[in-house]
Design a protein around this motif. Sequence first.
Motif, PDB file in Angstrom:
ATOM      1  N   THR A 164       0.475  -0.869  -0.104  1.00  0.00           N
ATOM      2  CA  THR A 164       0.556  -0.527  -0.285  1.00  0.00           C
ATOM      3  C   THR A 164       0.931   1.228   0.674  1.00  0.00           C
ATOM      4  OG1 THR A 164      -1.607  -1.445   1.482  1.00  0.00           O
ATOM      5  CG2 THR A 164      -2.132   1.779   0.844  1.00  0.00           C
ATOM      6  N   ILE A 165       1.054   2.018  -1.106  1.00  0.00           N
ATOM      7  CA  ILE A 165       1.417   3.151  -1.117  1.00  0.00           C
ATOM      8  C   ILE A 165       0.417   4.925  -0.432  1.00  0.00           C
ATOM      9  CG2 ILE A 165       1.973   4.823  -2.032  1.00  0.00           C
ATOM     10  CD1 ILE A 165       3.775   2.188  -2.577  1.00  0.00           C
ATOM     11  N   THR A 166       1.379   5.015   0.720  1.00  0.00           N
ATOM     12  CA  THR A 166       0.346   5.721   1.485  1.00  0.00           C
ATOM     13  C   THR A 166       0.818   7.453   0.965  1.00  0.00           C
ATOM     14  OG1 THR A 166       2.085   6.152   3.214  1.00  0.00           O
ATOM     15  CG2 THR A 166       0.065   4.191   2.978  1.00  0.00           C
ATOM     16  N   LYS A 167       0.511   8.344   1.638  1.00  0.00           N
ATOM     17  CA  LYS A 167       0.565   9.812   1.688  1.00  0.00           C
ATOM     18  C   LYS A 167       2.088   9.662   1.672  1.00  0.00           C
ATOM     19  CE  LYS A 167      -1.421  14.147   2.940  1.00  0.00           C
ATOM     20  NZ  LYS A 167      -1.719  15.231   3.563  1.00  0.00           N
ATOM     21  N   GLU A 168       2.330   9.503   3.163  1.00  0.00           N
ATOM     22  CA  GLU A 168       3.682   9.243   4.298  1.00  0.00           C
ATOM     23  C   GLU A 168       4.891   8.792   2.679  1.00  0.00           C
ATOM     24  OE1 GLU A 168       1.433   8.078   5.535  1.00  0.00           O
ATOM     25  OE2 GLU A 168       1.137  10.077   6.854  1.00  0.00           O
ATOM     26  N   THR A 169       4.672   7.870   2.731  1.00  0.00           N
ATOM     27  CA  THR A 169       5.241   7.518   1.123  1.00  0.00           C
ATOM     28  C   THR A 169       6.143   7.937   0.007  1.00  0.00           C
ATOM     29  OG1 THR A 169       4.602   4.924   1.885  1.00  0.00           O
ATOM     30  CG2 THR A 169       5.891   5.078  -0.150  1.00  0.00           C
ATOM     31  N   VAL A 170       5.188   9.444   0.279  1.00  0.00           N
ATOM     32  CA  VAL A 170       5.160  10.051  -1.114  1.00  0.00           C
ATOM     33  C   VAL A 170       5.634  11.426  -0.415  1.00  0.00           C
ATOM     34  CG1 VAL A 170       4.003  11.259  -2.910  1.00  0.00           C
ATOM     35  CG2 VAL A 170       2.835   8.900  -2.675  1.00  0.00           C
ATOM     36  N   LEU A 171       5.273  11.939   0.181  1.00  0.00           N
ATOM     37  CA  LEU A 171       6.065  12.609   0.542  1.00  0.00           C
ATOM     38  C   LEU A 171       6.539  12.975   1.536  1.00  0.00           C
ATOM     39  CD1 LEU A 171       2.716  14.860   2.347  1.00  0.00           C
ATOM     40  CD2 LEU A 171       3.774  15.319  -0.734  1.00  0.00           C
ATOM     41  N   GLU A 172       7.297  11.593   2.125  1.00  0.00           N
ATOM     42  CA  GLU A 172       8.170  11.826   3.244  1.00  0.00           C
ATOM     43  C   GLU A 172       9.301  10.094   2.542  1.00  0.00           C
ATOM     44  OE1 GLU A 172       6.392  12.285   6.494  1.00  0.00           O
ATOM     45  OE2 GLU A 172       4.857  13.070   6.380  1.00  0.00           O
TER      46      GLU A 172
END
Length: 160
Positions: A117-125
């Motif tokens: 699962t790709i999360t917002k934290e994966t993208v931004l941080e």
Amino acid sequence: MKQYEVFQELLPQDLLKFGLIPEFIGRLPIIATLKELDQEAFIKILIEPKNALIKQYQKLFQIDGVELVFDEEAIRAIVEKAIERKTGARGLRSIIEEIMRDIMYEIPSNPSIEKCTITKETVLEGVEPQIVINEEKTVRKPIVKKKRQVPNGQDEKETA
């Protein structure tokens, strides 16, 4: 009046006044103006077309027997990055490739991975994607559609 609306009203005479030479303007049979993509347009590009980027990666993971999921917030974060970079829809690919690079190498070497699962934290941080591991899953069975022959010369049909 917005810049787009001004450009919509552009005439060849305006290009002459701007300083373009008539020989160049004559080679422009049609003047087209383009709107900047908004957030919703980027999201549609990512998820709706038959060959959408997210669908492509999901298919690649499916071949390895892994379910790939992008959180809605992650998709919005990808879009925000593309808008911030001002790279248009083509910039979406480089952003997703940057996110997926490490996990793409990890998946084939670990057959017990079941879901990613790709999360917002994966993208931004740059946080690792959420991985679901099934210890009982030791052999990876690719999910491939097979074509079977239909009698009487009819078209082939796909079966799962």
